[in-house]
Scaffold this active site. Structure first.
Site, short mmCIF file in Angstrom:
data_model
loop_
_atom_site.label_atom_id
_atom_site.label_comp_id
_atom_site.label_asym_id
_atom_site.label_seq_id
_atom_site.Cartn_x
_atom_site.Cartn_y
_atom_site.Cartn_z
N HIS A 1 0.80 -1.22 0.00
CA HIS A 1 0.00 0.00 0.00
C HIS A 1 0.84 1.28 0.00
O HIS A 1 0.55 2.19 0.79
CB HIS A 1 -0.91 0.04 1.23
CG HIS A 1 -1.87 -1.11 1.32
ND1 HIS A 1 -2.47 -1.47 2.50
CD2 HIS A 1 -2.35 -1.96 0.39
CE1 HIS A 1 -3.27 -2.51 2.29
NE2 HIS A 1 -3.21 -2.83 1.02
C1 LIG Z 1 -0.22 -7.52 -4.49
C2 LIG Z 1 -1.12 -6.41 -4.04
C3 LIG Z 1 -2.17 -6.69 -3.17
C4 LIG Z 1 -3.01 -5.67 -2.74
N1 LIG Z 1 -4.12 -5.99 -2.02
C5 LIG Z 1 -5.05 -5.03 -1.78
C6 LIG Z 1 -6.30 -5.36 -1.19
O1 LIG Z 1 -6.62 -6.52 -0.95
N2 LIG Z 1 -7.16 -4.34 -0.93
C7 LIG Z 1 -6.86 -3.04 -1.19
O2 LIG Z 1 -7.66 -2.17 -0.89
N3 LIG Z 1 -5.69 -2.72 -1.76
C8 LIG Z 1 -4.80 -3.68 -2.09
N4 LIG Z 1 -3.64 -3.35 -2.73
C9 LIG Z 1 -3.37 -1.94 -3.00
C10 LIG Z 1 -4.16 -1.34 -4.14
O3 LIG Z 1 -4.46 -2.32 -5.12
C11 LIG Z 1 -3.38 -0.20 -4.76
O4 LIG Z 1 -3.04 0.71 -3.73
C12 LIG Z 1 -4.16 0.53 -5.83
O5 LIG Z 1 -4.56 -0.35 -6.85
C13 LIG Z 1 -3.31 1.65 -6.42
O6 LIG Z 1 -4.11 2.39 -7.31
P1 LIG Z 1 -3.47 3.58 -8.16
O7 LIG Z 1 -4.52 4.06 -9.07
O8 LIG Z 1 -2.84 4.55 -7.23
O9 LIG Z 1 -2.27 2.90 -8.96
P2 LIG Z 1 -2.26 1.59 -9.88
O10 LIG Z 1 -3.52 0.83 -9.75
O11 LIG Z 1 -0.99 0.89 -9.59
O12 LIG Z 1 -2.26 2.18 -11.35
C14 LIG Z 1 -1.17 2.77 -11.97
C15 LIG Z 1 -1.25 2.42 -13.46
O13 LIG Z 1 -0.39 3.27 -14.17
C16 LIG Z 1 0.33 2.52 -15.11
N5 LIG Z 1 1.59 3.23 -15.35
C17 LIG Z 1 2.56 3.48 -14.46
N6 LIG Z 1 3.58 4.13 -15.04
C18 LIG Z 1 3.23 4.31 -16.33
C19 LIG Z 1 3.86 4.92 -17.44
N7 LIG Z 1 5.07 5.48 -17.33
N8 LIG Z 1 3.22 4.93 -18.64
C20 LIG Z 1 1.99 4.36 -18.76
N9 LIG Z 1 1.35 3.77 -17.74
C21 LIG Z 1 1.96 3.74 -16.54
C22 LIG Z 1 0.54 1.19 -14.42
O14 LIG Z 1 0.89 0.18 -15.33
C23 LIG Z 1 -0.79 1.00 -13.74
O15 LIG Z 1 -1.72 0.37 -14.58
C24 LIG Z 1 -2.77 -4.33 -3.16
C25 LIG Z 1 -1.73 -4.06 -4.04
C26 LIG Z 1 -0.91 -5.08 -4.49
C27 LIG Z 1 0.18 -4.75 -5.46
#
Ligand SMILES: Cc1cc2nc3c(=O)[nH]c(=O)nc-3n(C[C@H](O)[C@H](O)[C@H](O)COP(=O)(O)OP(=O)(O)OC[C@H]3O[C@@H](n4cnc5c(N)ncnc54)[C@H](O)[C@@H]3O)c2cc1C
Ligand SMILES: *[C@@H]1O[C@H](CO)[C@@H](O)[C@H](O)[C@H]1NC(C)=O
Ligand SMILES: *[C@@H]1O[C@H](CO)[C@@H](O)[C@H](O)[C@H]1NC(C)=O
Ligand SMILES: *[C@@H]1O[C@H](CO)[C@@H](O)[C@H](O)[C@H]1NC(C)=O
Ligand SMILES: *[C@@H]1O[C@H](CO)[C@@H](O)[C@H](O)[C@H]1NC(C)=O
Ligand SMILES: *[C@@H]1O[C@H](CO)[C@@H](O)[C@H](O)[C@H]1NC(C)=O
Ligand SMILES: *[C@@H]1O[C@H](CO)[C@@H](O)[C@H](O)[C@H]1NC(C)=O
Length: 618
Positions: A553
């Site tokens: 997280h």
């Molecule tokens: C293994 C794991 C288990 C988890 N379990 C849980 C859970 O059970 N419950 C919960 O609430 N949370 C959980 N989390 C946390 C939660 O899933 C994340 O905090 C959340 O998905 C992050 O959302 P975000 O939109 O900030 O980023 P992300 O969902 O990571 O999205 C970022 C996106 O941007 C893209 N990207 C990045 N850099 C570039 C670039 N330079 N060019 C183009 N695209 C790019 C990436 O490929 C990705 O698709 C977990 C996370 C992981 C990894």
């Protein structure tokens, strides 16, 4: 009868009873697909940098292609980016480009219980942390992993699917920190708007029943009720932790629909691809922002796709939703970040802001292994996958997560928890699980020799409000390099003391009638603290250093606030001192929450969509 004859007979029967047959064929094909993927994962080698993504064909090196002009360019189709793209394209005249570095989701990533396997695929960026001094000691080179989704849906595609909103007080604190509009009463409607809850015992007035994000329980195991009863014996109430109050014990609300995982991609993008104003472009690696240096106005982005360089322009805004690790990287490469750090790597500073600093993450102790006399899921993979197709555990749940509780081990009168306990039930942490933790040779071998994976359960303890802060910095100004991720767990001693109290609280469960009824005993599975007498404080402190990892997280790396001294975006999520540039992802979280952070990130995106609509539609 040999197997060939048997299958010939089955095929014959199939032709006679067509319906039965096709269902059975599909099941066989599904099982074959899953087993094949698992096999492939075993030899998958995680990347060590972005060279594959950033590949530009030599013939194309001097060319930059025009990808066109959109109203909004969103970088990253993760939790936040997918929801935002959906909401913004509700306005028909707005053209939205959603750029994603990864590829599509598939049948394998649709299985909630394959989280550990999906780690070892190209759906994961593949980051490791820096070597840790006080945590991750049982990990190879003392480095914990930092899995991040590189796929449509982002980390929501590879995550544990637990739907947890956190505590009312968390949001009220955000507001008090100088972020008007983010109090609990302000954000609750956005949680409700997104959710389509299928649970039947949620607190009234707290759940949405008509949103796009399906939330449900999956089936219970025999351990679910043991845990609930045990916690109740210790004075914990059974609650809806996403309801009126959060202290208590509960089954887990998952983002699932039937037996399928629900991600940002499946919920907010797939059903909307026919919208003509939505352009989802995958396998597109964004390398930097295009900024007018004088006015600090974001004009668009540069990206690499299929060996070619492109530029895409935004008439209204560029929105970074690349997540708490990658958004800071894109900002810093583009000259927005701490001047001191940027100077070190030879990047000219356009705006001096504390990007990447004060990262918060939930340190998690995974070393509490409890042996019972219950045997569960000791069948073959084939049998377990057939159960899955019948919408039954274990693979309907990620990490075999079974039940959770929220407690405060420092102040038992508080309504805000400082610890989350997660019950994980069989089949236990496998060698593949240790791969996901980057376990060193010793713990991996010990787990391979795991005596009783079908009798053992684990209680993970999660430090919800760490005092220790980490960081994301850059090795260089090149998008080819991975960022430097330092969790910095337990740099503040108090965090370790709280974790120790949490372990003792978990051990109290062994004294309850509920746990006694399954003959539950602590059994050390990993011989990593043999210098200490089992059960002493010194022993547990050693275990905590060895077997603390992340709950995945990372947050707060572009935190929201008033001042550019200690924050990066304002309460409208605009990057300070810039124009037409926002961040909408986990990075903006000003103070980490009392629980998993995916639901809060959807809420943030939901609210951001409204802010953006209000800003541009007068
Ligand atoms: C293994 C794991 C288990 C988890 N379990 C849980 C859970 O059970 N419950 C919960 O609430 N949370 C959980 N989390 C946390 C939660 O899933 C994340 O905090 C959340 O998905 C992050 O959302 P975000 O939109 O900030 O980023 P992300 O969902 O990571 O999205 C970022 C996106 O941007 C893209 N990207 C990045 N850099 C570039 C670039 N330079 N060019 C183009 N695209 C790019 C990436 O490929 C990705 O698709 C977990 C996370 C992981 C990894
Ligand atoms: C997205 O935009 C690009 C560049 O303008 C175009 O080539 C592509 O066909 C578009 N895709 C969709 C799905 O509209
Ligand atoms: C929700 O879960 C219940 C019980 O586990 C199940 O009967 C129901 O079909 C599920 N609904 C959805 C939409 O997943
Ligand atoms: C699973 O465990 C039960 C209980 O110990 C036992 O009766 C059964 O034979 C085991 N099944 C397999 C396939 O090992
Ligand atoms: C709460 O803590 C106090 C002081 O440590 C203790 O006396 C009391 O028994 C605790 N209450 C519960 C319900 O654990
Ligand atoms: C309970 O556990 C202990 C220690 O693991 C073991 O020796 C004993 O046989 C078990 N008893 C039952 C009834 O399973
Ligand atoms: C497990 O152990 C408990 C306590 O010793 C005992 O009462 C119970 O019958 C045992 N159950 C099984 C399935 O062996």
């Amino acid at each position: 009868m040999n197997r060939l004859k048997l299958s010939a007979l089955l095929i014959l029967l199939c032709h006679l009873f067509e319906l039965y047959c096709s269902a059975n064929d599909t099941a066989e094909a599904f099982i074959e697909m899953v087993l094949g993927k698992i096999k492939a994962d075993e030899s998958y080698v995680l990347p060590i940098d972005n060279s594959k993504l950033a590949y530009v064909s030599p013939l194309q090196e001097s060319a930059t292609y025009d990808f066109g002009t959109f109203d909004f360019v969103i970088v990253g189709a993760g939790s936040a980016g997918t929801l935002l793209a959906n909401r913004l394209t509700e306005i028909e005249k707005w053209k939205v480009l959603l750029l994603e570095a990864g590829g599509p989701e598939n049948e394998f990533s649709d299985i909630p219980g394959m989280t550990v396997e999906i780690y070892s695929t190209d759906m994961n960026w593949g980051y490791l942390s820096t070597p840790q001094k006080r945590a991750c000691r049982a990990m190879d080179q003392f480095q914990c992993t930092c899995p991040r989704g590189k796929v449509l849906g982002g980390s929501s595609t590879i995550n544990g699917k637990m739907y947890v909103r956190g505590n009312k007080a968390d949001y009220n604190a955000w507001e008090k920190m100088g972020n008007p509009g983010w109090s609990y009463k302000d954000v609750l409607p956005y949680f409700i708007k997104t959710e389509n809850s299928h649970i039947d015992d949620g607190d009234p007035g707290c759940h949405g029943k008509s949103g796009l994000l399906d939330v449900n329980y999956t089936d219970q195991t025999i351990f679910t009720s043991v845990f609930l009863r045990g916690k109740e014996e210790l004075g914990c109430r059974a609650i809806d932790y996403n309801g009126k109050s959060q202290i208590g014990v509960s089954r887990i609300q998952f983002t699932i629909k039937g037996n399928k995982a629900v991600s940002g991609g499946t919920a907010f993008i797939d059903p909307f691809l026919k919208r003509r104003n939505l352009n989802v472009t995958i396998n597109a690696f964004v390398t930097r922002l295009i900024i007018d240096k004088d006015t600090k106005t974001a004009l668009g982005v540069e990206f690499i796709k299929d060996g070619r360089k492109y530029e895409a322009r935004a008439k209204k805004e560029v929105i970074l939703s690349a997540g708490a690790i990658n958004t800071p990287q894109i900002l810093m490469i583009s000259g927005i970040g701490p001047q001191e750090e940027l100077t070190k790597i030879g990047v000219e500073t356009l705006v001096d802001l504390p990007v990447g600093l004060s990262m918060e993450d939930h340190a998690t102790f995974v070393g509490l292994n409890i042996r019972t006399n219950i045997t569960l899921f000791n069948e073959t993979m084939e049998v377990l996958l057939k159960r899955y197709l019948n919408n039954q555990r274990p693979y309907t749940a990620s990490f075999n997560a079974d039940a959770i509780s929220f407690i405060n081990v420092n102040d038992n009168k508080s309504s805000v928890p400082d610890i989350q306990q997660i019950l994980a039930t069989p089949p236990g942490v496998t060698p593949n699980g240790w791969r996901m933790f980057n376990g060193n040779k010793q713990v991996t071998e010990q787990s391979a020799g795991l005596p009783k994976p079908y009798n053992d359960i684990q209680i993970w303890t999660v430090l919800l409000h760490p005092k220790s802060k980490g960081s994301v910095k850059l090795k260089s100004g090149s998008p080819l390099d991975f960022p430097i991720i330092d969790y910095n767990y337990y740099s503040v001693e108090e965090d370790k003391k709280t974790m120790l109290k949490a372990i003792k609280e978990s051990l109290k469960l062994l004294e309850t009638d509920a746990f006694k009824s399954i003959n539950a005993t602590y059994v050390s599975m990993y011989k990593v603290c043999t210098d200490y007498t089992e059960g002493t404080d010194e022993y547990w402190e050693c275990m905590v250093e060895q077997l603390t990892t992340t709950l995945y997280h990372p947050a707060g790396t572009t935190r929201m606030g008033k001042s550019s001294r200690d924050s990066v975006v304002n309460s409208k999520l605009f990057v300070h001192s810039t124009k037409r540039l926002r961040v909408v992802d986990a990075g903006v979280i000003p103070k980490i929450l009392s629980g998993n952070i995916n639901a809060p990130i959807y809420m943030i995106a939901e609210k951001a969509a409204d802010e953006i609509k209000n800003y541009w539609i007068v």
